[in-house]
Scaffold this active site. Sequence first.
Site, mmCIF file in Angstrom:
data_model
loop_
_atom_site.group_PDB
_atom_site.id
_atom_site.type_symbol
_atom_site.label_atom_id
_atom_site.label_comp_id
_atom_site.label_asym_id
_atom_site.label_seq_id
_atom_site.Cartn_x
_atom_site.Cartn_y
_atom_site.Cartn_z
ATOM 1 N N HIS A 1 84.985 -47.374 116.278
ATOM 2 C CA HIS A 1 85.254 -48.498 115.500
ATOM 3 C C HIS A 1 84.681 -49.389 117.032
ATOM 4 O O HIS A 1 85.751 -49.031 118.499
ATOM 5 C CB HIS A 1 86.752 -48.900 115.313
ATOM 6 C CG HIS A 1 86.788 -49.882 114.381
ATOM 7 N ND1 HIS A 1 86.756 -51.438 115.157
ATOM 8 C CD2 HIS A 1 86.470 -50.076 113.031
ATOM 9 C CE1 HIS A 1 87.034 -52.048 113.696
ATOM 10 N NE2 HIS A 1 87.074 -51.222 112.902
ATOM 11 N N ASN B 1 91.344 -49.287 106.620
ATOM 12 C CA ASN B 1 91.431 -48.942 108.457
ATOM 13 C C ASN B 1 92.700 -50.049 108.234
ATOM 14 O O ASN B 1 92.201 -51.178 108.380
ATOM 15 C CB ASN B 1 90.084 -49.724 109.176
ATOM 16 C CG ASN B 1 90.279 -49.795 110.841
ATOM 17 O OD1 ASN B 1 91.888 -48.894 111.379
ATOM 18 N ND2 ASN B 1 89.498 -50.086 111.638
ATOM 19 N N GLU C 1 79.465 -51.650 110.387
ATOM 20 C CA GLU C 1 80.022 -52.559 111.044
ATOM 21 C C GLU C 1 79.412 -53.673 111.516
ATOM 22 O O GLU C 1 79.964 -53.941 113.238
ATOM 23 C CB GLU C 1 81.500 -52.479 110.865
ATOM 24 C CG GLU C 1 82.330 -51.333 109.713
ATOM 25 C CD GLU C 1 83.819 -51.707 110.600
ATOM 26 O OE1 GLU C 1 84.168 -51.634 109.595
ATOM 27 O OE2 GLU C 1 84.078 -52.129 111.595
ATOM 28 N N GLY D 1 86.640 -59.102 110.312
ATOM 29 C CA GLY D 1 87.787 -59.658 110.591
ATOM 30 C C GLY D 1 87.801 -61.508 110.634
ATOM 31 O O GLY D 1 88.369 -62.628 111.250
ATOM 32 N N GLU E 1 86.051 -52.026 117.594
ATOM 33 C CA GLU E 1 86.860 -52.381 118.746
ATOM 34 C C GLU E 1 87.741 -51.203 119.725
ATOM 35 O O GLU E 1 88.288 -51.693 120.955
ATOM 36 C CB GLU E 1 88.548 -52.999 117.779
ATOM 37 C CG GLU E 1 88.128 -54.444 117.229
ATOM 38 C CD GLU E 1 89.340 -53.836 115.629
ATOM 39 O OE1 GLU E 1 89.692 -53.312 115.547
ATOM 40 O OE2 GLU E 1 88.078 -55.401 114.824
ATOM 41 N N SER F 1 85.283 -57.543 106.712
ATOM 42 C CA SER F 1 84.931 -59.153 106.291
ATOM 43 C C SER F 1 85.077 -58.583 103.913
ATOM 44 O O SER F 1 84.583 -59.603 103.623
ATOM 45 C CB SER F 1 84.688 -60.538 105.915
ATOM 46 O OG SER F 1 85.105 -60.557 107.228
ATOM 47 N N LYS G 1 94.206 -50.604 111.514
ATOM 48 C CA LYS G 1 94.415 -51.437 112.540
ATOM 49 C C LYS G 1 95.924 -51.448 113.103
ATOM 50 O O LYS G 1 96.502 -50.333 112.285
ATOM 51 C CB LYS G 1 93.620 -52.525 112.711
ATOM 52 C CG LYS G 1 92.409 -52.747 111.990
ATOM 53 C CD LYS G 1 91.451 -53.813 112.612
ATOM 54 C CE LYS G 1 89.912 -53.645 111.671
ATOM 55 N NZ LYS G 1 89.435 -54.970 111.773
#
Length: 248
Positions: free
Chosen positions: A94, A9, A166, A172, A96, A212, A11
């Site tokens: 996601h 991904n 996730e 991250g 985010e 991660s 991003k």
Amino acid sequence: MRKKIIAGNWKMNKTPTEAVALVNMLKPLVANDEVDVVFCVPAIDIIPAMEAAKGSNINIGAENMYYEESGAYTGEISPAMLTDAGVKYVVIGHSERREYFGETDTIVNKKVLKAIEHGITPIMCCGESLEQREQGVTMDFIRQQVKIGLQGVTAEQAAGVVIAYEPIWAIGTGKTATTEQAQEVCAEIRKCIAEVYDDATAAAIRIQYGGSVNAKTAPDLFAQADIDGGLVGGASLKEDFGKIVNYK
Ligand code: 13P
């Protein structure tokens, strides 16, 4: 046997020019037909990345998609735009997008249904916050995300969906969930699928871990009974992704 699916991904990274360079750099490193390899890239990178990936085992996917067919939705990308460009996978929901763009489980569900209608495989994301983990509500929360996300999806369709677990606290942060933590939740998701649908659907659906993931942690994570690959952020932009794809 479920085929592993390892997806990057990207991003909001890489211009179209940089995308071509990255695909060209990774192409020989990710050549492994034993797993499905997907690069989910920004919308503007899809066409150049698709060109660059031609003749390789790399599938180009999208990071988002809207749930309407077309019309006055400024800034959105339709499912037909994706299929016309050759896209077969799309990341939906996601964390985010949920956090910064207000996506709810209901929106996620609409997008999942629309992707399936257009023959695009949704990579439907779920995951708890650190606060939720500490409060001990992880399983309840994930079950709810999965159940609402898949509302109206038939068993046959669900078998082809990819779910990405996730944990938000592992994204991250360099803090990978332990293999035990990741396996525990992925097993619970599979159990939930068996309850909502049946054992055959639960046995077929692919569940990824994300957060991660790197070349060091991938082998153990992907060896777990209920982890069918990964959704990789930062490490998918580097040579490391080749090692992750060839984790064995
Ligand atoms: P990182 O691998 O950078 O933690 O990102 C995970 C992720 O959000 C993939 O969708």
